[in-house]
Each structure stands twice: as structure tokens, then as C-alpha cells.
Motif scaffolding. Structure first.
Motif, mmCIF file in Angstrom:
data_model
loop_
_atom_site.group_PDB
_atom_site.id
_atom_site.type_symbol
_atom_site.label_atom_id
_atom_site.label_comp_id
_atom_site.label_asym_id
_atom_site.label_seq_id
_atom_site.Cartn_x
_atom_site.Cartn_y
_atom_site.Cartn_z
ATOM 1 N N UNK A 183 101.334 17.758 78.660
ATOM 2 C CA UNK A 183 102.732 18.029 78.981
ATOM 3 C C UNK A 183 103.213 17.056 80.043
ATOM 4 N N UNK A 184 104.367 16.434 79.767
ATOM 5 C CA UNK A 184 104.894 15.378 80.631
ATOM 6 C C UNK A 184 105.305 15.945 81.990
ATOM 7 N N UNK A 185 105.157 15.128 83.032
ATOM 8 C CA UNK A 185 105.482 15.577 84.386
ATOM 9 C C UNK A 185 106.485 14.636 85.042
ATOM 10 N N UNK A 186 107.288 15.191 85.932
ATOM 11 C CA UNK A 186 108.205 14.363 86.714
ATOM 12 C C UNK A 186 108.127 14.823 88.158
ATOM 13 N N UNK A 187 108.406 13.893 89.047
ATOM 14 C CA UNK A 187 108.380 14.221 90.468
ATOM 15 C C UNK A 187 109.737 14.816 90.843
ATOM 16 N N UNK A 188 109.714 15.932 91.545
ATOM 17 C CA UNK A 188 110.962 16.536 92.014
ATOM 18 C C UNK A 188 111.199 16.047 93.442
#
Lengths: 262, 243
Positions: B35-40
Motif C-alpha cells: 500500500x502506497x504511503x505519503x508523508x503528511x
């Protein structure tokens, strides 16, 4: 910069992907070959900020936290043991297994190997052997004066002898089956050895419960799907390129950082 | 006085971390169930000693967001490949307790237990491992997870969901662990598909675009930091001149 190491794991994984695909394509026409597939999984995560950690005295918690991944690794190169298509050859010593099971072959070392490649022949003494000349177990000898050989779906080998009416049974072929076929150890020449992961062989006549039946005059082609492999090749190549793009980006950022005035 | 440089540094650090996350996404472009992740990223407001002066907004990464959007299903025809359609997870029994995964590339052990590729037993309904019969034909898995061999039911694969999926913690090897406060619930609306593998939901175009954005933002902030450094240099040269 960790991004460089992460991209390197990605590139290594895709390289292995290309190697597996190329082996599949190279063996597209190998009788009884079963395609392989690399299976990847993510590497360990570093918890910079744990999710669920308390963020204030009033009991509010960090909802997601920061987990940094460290790339990808190859968990396994699995063999996909689906049935290959049966191709008619007209050769009376060719046999294909339609269903589960492996032919047993005696190696020169005395060990028993297993194969799905049923493109057999007879040697100078009339014994049924593989293309490498290893005898098929249980050993079957075709008499010299046999004019025709017929192998039934359940593995009975019957011959018609010159000058005789009717047929004579000269042997019964047996198949071996494993709990975990994918765990067999490939040793090349279409042969497999039993391993700790495959379990003990379970030997029985063809067409008995849980075993496939024999088809004389047919061979089992490889189960490699050419279009699927070429598609995987394209995907692997592009994925490799993208990982190298990460290397370029990380490099650019490092170079930018070094331009900072002191 | 050097605030601009420190604000710039906080931005540089988050950009570096964002690059690491993009790199991990791209490295896992072929990992089943990834599952793709992004930095918040958030601003962190710091008060300055002088109340009349404007506050300074530093950049702070507060978390990693994960998109649980389904990955593409690839049909493999392998009876031991399973995929979950819906928000469910398979359960495997590891040495560190039950873990959860979307990667259904399973295999069988010597004794017929259904295993994941690290040798962890896949949990059936009720928590027991799933036992298959060697002498029978390969298993057939129904949409609800019921496993049958030659028409006889041999078990049901356990599929669970979570009230708070973002609270799951990644453990590597495509496994997630759950906090006791976020227990697994039965996933009745998730369906199991046999002979299919759920691919990674990373969209390469987005990640490549992220790489460009990150790299340009890094250059920009570096220029600002250089400008700030020039300013203080000028200040020293100009103000320090004896008239």
C-alpha cells in the motif's frame, strides 16, 4: 542518503525479476517446464514516531505515526505448477501427465529424481529411458520383437509381439506426488529432487485418486505464457528505470545541498 | 536572526524524508499487497521571544498516510494465490502473534498446512491453521473463503477488517501488526478470489512526479537559504563599515 539504498534494493529486485522472466522465456519450449515467479516483500520499517504514542497530557494520540520503509527484498522465487498444454507428437514413447504427479527417474547416483517431461525413448536393451538415458522407475523393458506399444491412462504398458494375436502386459508405470510440489528442488535437465519443503513422495498408479492420467503420444508443453512473460519484462524494465530515477533525484539533492553557502 | 536558515533546514529534512518514502514506494512497485504511503507535512508554529514579531512556521512531518485503495488484481491461475476484495486482511500466526496481510501468495507445508512465503501458518476461522489433504486435488476456495477439496469442505480462511486501518503498523515482509486498542473484526463484506494476486497500488507516474517536485522544492529552499546567508553577509559588510 537512505533513498539511495532503498532505490538500490528496488533495482536489485527488478534485476532478479528480469532474470526469472528470461529463464521462463528461454524454457518456453522445454517439455514439462514450470514457470517461475519472483515474490517480493517490503523490508523492515523504522519507527520514527510510533502510531498510538501519546502526544499530550490530555491523552491525545498520534494517529498514524511515521514509519519509514527501507526498500524491498525477494522472499521467494516460486514455481507455478499449473498444467501445461498437451501437444500431440505421434511418438509412442511420449507420455504426458494430465493432472497431478511426477514420473520417477533413476539417476546414475542411485537417487530418484522426478520429472514432468515424458518424452521418453528406449535404449539398446529395450529399457524405457529419459532423453538423458536415465531409466524410468519402475523399470520397463520393451521386448525386441514388439511391433507396437500401448500405454493406458492408468499406466499399464502393453505390447503386441510379432506373430502373436492380442497384447501382453510388460509393466505398470507409477507416479509420485508431493504435498508441496513447489518445494521440489530443481536440478536441471527437467529433473527435480525431493527436499525438506516438498515432503515425502506418495507413489501410486496413474488415474488413481489425486493422480493425473497418462496420455500416450502426447507431451506436456511448458506452462509459460509468452504474452504474460513479455508484459512482465516490460514492467520489470520500467520499474528498474523508475528506481534509477530515485538515484538521480537523490544525487541532485545532494549536489544542491553541497551548493549551500557557508 | 538566522531563523530563515533554520526554517529552510526543517523543509530540507522533510523533503529528504519524503524522498525516502517515494523511494520505498517505487522499490515496492511489484510487491504483492503493498500500500502506497505519503508523508503528511504540517506547520509547527513557534513563538518568538518578541511578542510583536510575527511567529515562525517551521515545517514538520507529523505522520505517514497510507492509501488502502485496492491494488490491481492479476489472474495467475495458481490455486494457492488468493486475493481479498474489500477492506479485509488475511491473518497469519507468527512467532510474535497474529499479523495481517493483503498478500495472498500462499503455499503448503510438508504436512499440508497452508503457509505464507515466510512459513507462517495462515489462520482459518476460529484461529486454527488450515490443514489440506495431500491425496486430494488442489483446493478450491469460495468467495466467502470456504476451502473445499474434491467437494468436501476442509476449512474456512479467516478474513478480518479493522475499524482504524491507519492505526496498523507495518512490520515488513508484507505484514501488519495491530494495536490491542484496534482489534480485528470479522470482515463479512470482503470476498476472497482464488487464482489472483493483488498487486501494489503504487502509481508510478505519481511517484515520478513526486520525485521531480521534491527535487525542485529542495533546490528552491536551498536558494532561499543562500539568499538569507547573502543578506547576513551584506549586513556584516555594510553595517560593519566605519563611516
Amino acid at each position: 542518503m537512505r533513498a539511495l539504498d532503498i532505490a538500490a534494493t528496488g533495482m536489485a529486485a527488478q534485476q532478479l525479476n528480469v532474470e526469472t522472466v528470461s529463464n521462463n522465456i528461454a524454457n518456453m519450449n522445454t517439455v514439462g517446464y514450470k514457470k517461475q515467479r519472483p515474490e517480493f516483500e517490503d523490508l523492515l520499517y523504522q519507527n520514527i514516531e510510533r502510531m498510538g504514542a501519546q502526544s499530550s497530557d490530555t491523552g491525545t494520540v498520534v494517529p498514524t505515526g511515521i514509519q519509514l520503509g527501507s526498500g524491498v527484498k525477494t522472499a521467494a522465487v516460486a514455481r507455478i505448477t499449473t498444467q501445461g498444454t498437451l501437444t500431440q507428437t505421434g511418438n509412442k514413447y511420449d507420455m504426458a501427465i494430465d493432472g497431478r504427479g511426477y514420473f520417477q527417474v533413476q539417476l546414475p547416483t542411485g537417487e530418484t529424481a522426478y520429472t514432468r517431461a515424458g518424452n521418453f525413448a528406449v535404449n539398446q536393451t529395450g529399457q524405457l529411458v529419459t532423453t538423458d538415458g536415465y531409466s524410468v522407475l519402475p523399470q520397463i523393458t520393451i521386448p525386441q520383437n514388439a511391433t507396437d506399444v500401448s500405454i493406458s491412462a492408468s499406466g499399464q504398458v502393453q505390447v503386441t509381439l510379432a506373430g502373436q494375436a492380442g497384447t501382453t502386459q510388460v509393466g505398470q508405470l507409477q507416479l509420485a506426488n508431493f504435498f508441496n510440489e513447489a518445494g521440489l528442488e530443481a536440478i536441471g535437465s527437467n529433473l527435480f529432487l525431493q527436499s525438506g519443503a516438498s515432503g515425502q513422495p506418495n507413489v501410486a498408479s496413474p488415474a488413481s485418486t489425486g493422480f493425473g492420467q497418462l496420455k500416450q503420444n502426447f507431451v506436456e508443453s511448458s506452462n509459460v505464457d509468452a504474452v504474460g512473460e513479455v508484459t512482465s519484462l516490460i514492467v520489470a524494465q520500467r520499474a528498474y528505470e523508475m528506481n534509477s530515477k530515485v538515484v538521480t533525484t537523490a544525487d541532485q539533492m545532494l549536489s544542491t545541498a553541497s551548493q549551500l553557502k557557508t | 536572526m538566522d531563523t530563515a536558515i533554520y526554517v529552510g533546514l526543517s523543509r530540507q529534512l522533510t523533503l529528504q524524508r519524503a524522498l525516502e518514502i517515494s523511494a520505498n514506494n517505487l522499490a515496492n512497485v511489484d510487491t504483492a499487497g503493498f500500500k502506497v504511503e505519503t508523508l503528511v507535512i504540517n506547520t509547527d508554529v513557534l513563538d518568538t521571544p518578541d511578542p510583536s514579531a510575527p511567529t515562525v512556521d517551521y515545517v514538520l512531518d507529523v505522520g505517514v498516510g497510507r492509501s488502502f485503495a485496492p491494488g490491481p488484481l492479476t489472474m495467475t491461475g495458481n490455486p494457492f494465490d488468493l486475493a481479498v476484495e474489500g477492506d479485509g486482511f488475511f491473518v497469519v500466526n507468527t512467532a510474535n502473534g497474529p499479523m495481517y496481510t493483503r498478500d495472498g501468495q500462499f503455499t503448503v507445508g510438508v504436512d499440508g498446512t497452508l503457509l505464507d512465503k515466510n512459513g507462517n501458518a495462515v489462520q482459518g476461522a476460529g484461529g486454527a491453521p488450515l490443514q489440506l489433504d495431500n491425496k486430494k486435488s488442489p483446493p478450491s476456495v469460495g468467495r466467502d473463503g470456504t476451502i473445499t477439496q474434491d467437494g468436501v469442505a476442509v476449512g474456512k480462511i479467516s478474513v478480518v477488517r479493522f475499524a482504524n486501518r491507519s492505526g496498523l503498523s507495518k512490520q515488513g515482509s508484507n505484514l501488519y501488526s495491530a494495536d490491542p486498542s484496534n482489534p480485528p473484526l470479522p470482515a463479512n463484506d470482503s470476498l476472497v478470489r482464488q487464482g489472483a494476486v493483488e498487486g501494489s497500488n503504487v502509481t508510478p507516474v505519481t511517484e515520478i512526479t513526486n520525485l521531480i517536485t521534491i527535487s525542485r522544492a529542495y533546490e528552491r529552499i536551498t536558494q532561499i537559504m543562500n539568499a538569507a546567508s547573502d543578506l547576513s553577509l551584506q549586513a556584516v559588510n555594510t553595517l560593519g563599515k566605519v563611516v
